[in-house]
Write a protein that holds these residues in place. Structure first.
Motif, PDB file in Angstrom:
ATOM      1  N   UNK A 122      15.863  36.928  53.301  1.00 61.72           N
ATOM      2  CA  UNK A 122      16.601  35.883  52.594  1.00 61.72           C
ATOM      3  C   UNK A 122      17.467  36.534  51.526  1.00 61.72           C
ATOM      4  N   UNK A 123      18.735  36.144  51.468  1.00 64.65           N
ATOM      5  CA  UNK A 123      19.672  36.705  50.501  1.00 64.65           C
ATOM      6  C   UNK A 123      20.426  35.597  49.789  1.00 64.65           C
ATOM      7  N   UNK A 124      20.740  35.867  48.540  1.00 63.99           N
ATOM      8  CA  UNK A 124      21.515  34.938  47.733  1.00 63.99           C
ATOM      9  C   UNK A 124      22.929  35.471  47.581  1.00 63.99           C
ATOM     10  N   UNK A 125      23.893  34.595  47.559  1.00 64.92           N
ATOM     11  CA  UNK A 125      25.280  35.006  47.350  1.00 64.92           C
ATOM     12  C   UNK A 125      25.411  35.690  45.993  1.00 64.92           C
ATOM     13  N   UNK A 126      26.005  36.884  45.918  1.00 68.51           N
ATOM     14  CA  UNK A 126      26.128  37.598  44.641  1.00 68.51           C
ATOM     15  C   UNK A 126      26.895  36.789  43.597  1.00 68.51           C
ATOM     16  N   UNK A 127      26.558  37.044  42.351  1.00 71.75           N
ATOM     17  CA  UNK A 127      27.134  36.281  41.247  1.00 71.75           C
ATOM     18  C   UNK A 127      27.350  37.215  40.059  1.00 71.75           C
ATOM     19  N   UNK A 128      28.458  37.046  39.362  1.00 72.89           N
ATOM     20  CA  UNK A 128      28.740  37.834  38.159  1.00 72.89           C
ATOM     21  C   UNK A 128      28.059  37.192  36.960  1.00 72.89           C
ATOM     22  N   UNK A 129      27.471  38.005  36.117  1.00 75.56           N
ATOM     23  CA  UNK A 129      26.824  37.512  34.898  1.00 75.56           C
ATOM     24  C   UNK A 129      27.656  37.816  33.656  1.00 75.56           C
ATOM     25  N   UNK A 130      28.705  38.606  33.818  1.00 67.53           N
ATOM     26  CA  UNK A 130      29.522  39.025  32.674  1.00 67.53           C
ATOM     27  C   UNK A 130      30.997  38.803  32.974  1.00 67.53           C
ATOM     28  N   UNK A 131      31.761  38.723  31.920  1.00 71.24           N
ATOM     29  CA  UNK A 131      33.212  38.699  32.069  1.00 71.24           C
ATOM     30  C   UNK A 131      33.686  40.108  32.410  1.00 71.24           C
ATOM     31  N   UNK A 132      34.834  40.243  33.071  1.00 75.19           N
ATOM     32  CA  UNK A 132      35.347  41.585  33.349  1.00 75.19           C
ATOM     33  C   UNK A 132      35.578  42.366  32.059  1.00 75.19           C
ATOM     34  N   UNK A 133      35.300  43.648  32.117  1.00 74.94           N
ATOM     35  CA  UNK A 133      35.554  44.514  30.969  1.00 74.94           C
ATOM     36  C   UNK A 133      37.036  44.868  30.927  1.00 74.94           C
ATOM     37  N   UNK A 134      37.607  44.782  29.756  1.00 77.31           N
ATOM     38  CA  UNK A 134      39.013  45.132  29.580  1.00 77.31           C
ATOM     39  C   UNK A 134      39.092  46.601  29.179  1.00 77.31           C
ATOM     40  N   UNK A 135      39.732  47.408  30.004  1.00 79.32           N
ATOM     41  CA  UNK A 135      39.837  48.829  29.730  1.00 79.32           C
ATOM     42  C   UNK A 135      41.131  49.110  28.965  1.00 79.32           C
ATOM     43  N   UNK A 136      41.007  49.827  27.883  1.00 75.08           N
ATOM     44  CA  UNK A 136      42.146  50.161  27.031  1.00 75.08           C
ATOM     45  C   UNK A 136      42.364  51.670  27.077  1.00 75.08           C
ATOM     46  N   UNK A 137      43.562  52.067  27.355  1.00 70.14           N
ATOM     47  CA  UNK A 137      43.878  53.502  27.400  1.00 70.14           C
ATOM     48  C   UNK A 137      43.680  54.108  26.014  1.00 70.14           C
ATOM     49  N   UNK A 138      42.902  55.184  25.902  1.00 68.82           N
ATOM     50  CA  UNK A 138      42.650  55.774  24.586  1.00 68.82           C
ATOM     51  C   UNK A 138      43.919  56.389  23.993  1.00 68.82           C
ATOM     52  N   UNK A 139      43.897  56.566  22.685  1.00 68.37           N
ATOM     53  CA  UNK A 139      45.013  57.225  22.019  1.00 68.37           C
ATOM     54  C   UNK A 139      45.021  58.711  22.371  1.00 68.37           C
ATOM     55  N   UNK A 140      46.194  59.322  22.497  1.00 63.40           N
ATOM     56  CA  UNK A 140      46.247  60.765  22.795  1.00 63.40           C
ATOM     57  C   UNK A 140      45.528  61.587  21.735  1.00 63.40           C
ATOM     58  N   UNK A 141      44.924  62.679  22.168  1.00 66.44           N
ATOM     59  CA  UNK A 141      44.279  63.587  21.217  1.00 66.44           C
ATOM     60  C   UNK A 141      45.310  64.337  20.379  1.00 66.44           C
ATOM     61  N   UNK A 142      46.465  64.570  20.963  1.00 62.34           N
ATOM     62  CA  UNK A 142      47.496  65.340  20.266  1.00 62.34           C
ATOM     63  C   UNK A 142      48.837  64.618  20.327  1.00 62.34           C
ATOM     64  N   UNK A 143      49.537  64.660  19.212  1.00 59.39           N
ATOM     65  CA  UNK A 143      50.929  64.227  19.181  1.00 59.39           C
ATOM     66  C   UNK A 143      51.797  65.487  19.302  1.00 59.39           C
ATOM     67  N   UNK A 144      53.071  65.365  19.688  1.00 61.74           N
ATOM     68  CA  UNK A 144      53.924  66.555  19.840  1.00 61.74           C
ATOM     69  C   UNK A 144      53.952  67.446  18.606  1.00 61.74           C
ATOM     70  N   UNK A 145      53.909  66.845  17.418  1.00 64.11           N
ATOM     71  CA  UNK A 145      53.968  67.660  16.198  1.00 64.11           C
ATOM     72  C   UNK A 145      52.665  68.380  15.898  1.00 64.11           C
ATOM     73  N   UNK A 146      51.591  68.057  16.627  1.00 61.43           N
ATOM     74  CA  UNK A 146      50.296  68.704  16.383  1.00 61.43           C
ATOM     75  C   UNK A 146      50.037  69.893  17.309  1.00 61.43           C
ATOM     76  N   UNK A 147      50.976  70.154  18.209  1.00 69.67           N
ATOM     77  CA  UNK A 147      50.774  71.238  19.173  1.00 69.67           C
ATOM     78  C   UNK A 147      50.827  72.585  18.467  1.00 69.67           C
TER      79      UNK A 147
END
Length: 209
Positions: A122-147
């Motif tokens: 016996x199987x139950x139809x799958x169900x989501x318990x959470x809202x989708x996670x919103x992925x945010x692109x991280x800030x760069x580790x280096x800016x051009x002036x930091x090279x």
């Protein structure tokens, strides 16, 4: 990974799971009274897919090593499931598989031509318990002036440092696994799970060329 939990979703999934287990227990008692063990609904549901968000469900499986080979078992099962959608499949090995669906629940019975009923699931139809996670692109580790002197900003990640494909998570959504294509999480094909930019190894820069 998952976002905020959906209010009431976990309780609703458990309600559906309890109904599934009750329907399954009643069917087994009709077909093979006293042979199927009584099993309570588990405390936690099963994860069915590591998607965004992941999905959950309950299932129960009963295997019989030795059961009466009742020739009328299939007909009794079909009668007990008269208000379900039912199909009957004949396999190449000569077994009969009954599939039944209703209200997000699926039942499956395997009947061997010699040994009778061998497996019930016996199987139950799958169900989501959470809202989708919103992925945010991280800030760069280096800016051009930091090279650093004698170096240049990594032309692949442009100073991000993290893998630009998975944004430093080490995995992406959807792709190919050993089991075939999936909509769930798979290891990032660029960084292979290391999370760092595969060109600058996480430095965000490389020696100037």
């Amino acid at each position: 990974m998952a976002g905020e939990e959906i209010p009431g979703a976990r309780a609703e999934l458990r309600r559906r799971g309890e109904r599934l287990f009750a329907e399954f227990a009643a069917l087994l008692e009709t077909l093979v009274p006293g042979l199927a063990p009584v099993v309570d609904l588990p405390e936690h549901p099963d994860i069915t897919a590591f998607g965004n968000p992941p999905t959950f469900a309950y299932h129960r499986q009963v295997a019989f090593d030795r059961t009466p080979n009742d020739p009328g078992l299939l007909a009794r099962a079909q009668a007990a499931l008269a208000d379900w959608q039912v199909t009957v499949e004949r396999t190449e090995s000569g077994s009969t598989v009954l599939h039944a669906w209703r209200d997000g629940m699926t039942l499956r019975l395997h009947l061997n031509p010699v040994r009778g009923l061998t497996l019930c699931r016996a199987d139950l139809e799958p169900m989501a318990l959470h809202l989708p996670e919103v992925f945010v692109r991280p800030e760069p580790l280096l800016a051009p002036e930091d090279v650093r002197a004698g170096h240049e900003l990594c032309p692949e990640c442009e100073g991000l440092g993290w893998c630009d494909r998975c944004w430093g998570r080490g995995w992406t959504m959807g792709g190919v696994t050993w089991g075939g294509r999936t909509d769930g999480q798979v290891c990032c094909g660029d960084c292979l799970g290391s999370r760092a930019c595969p060109f600058c190894r996480g430095a965000g820069q490389r020696p100037a060329r």
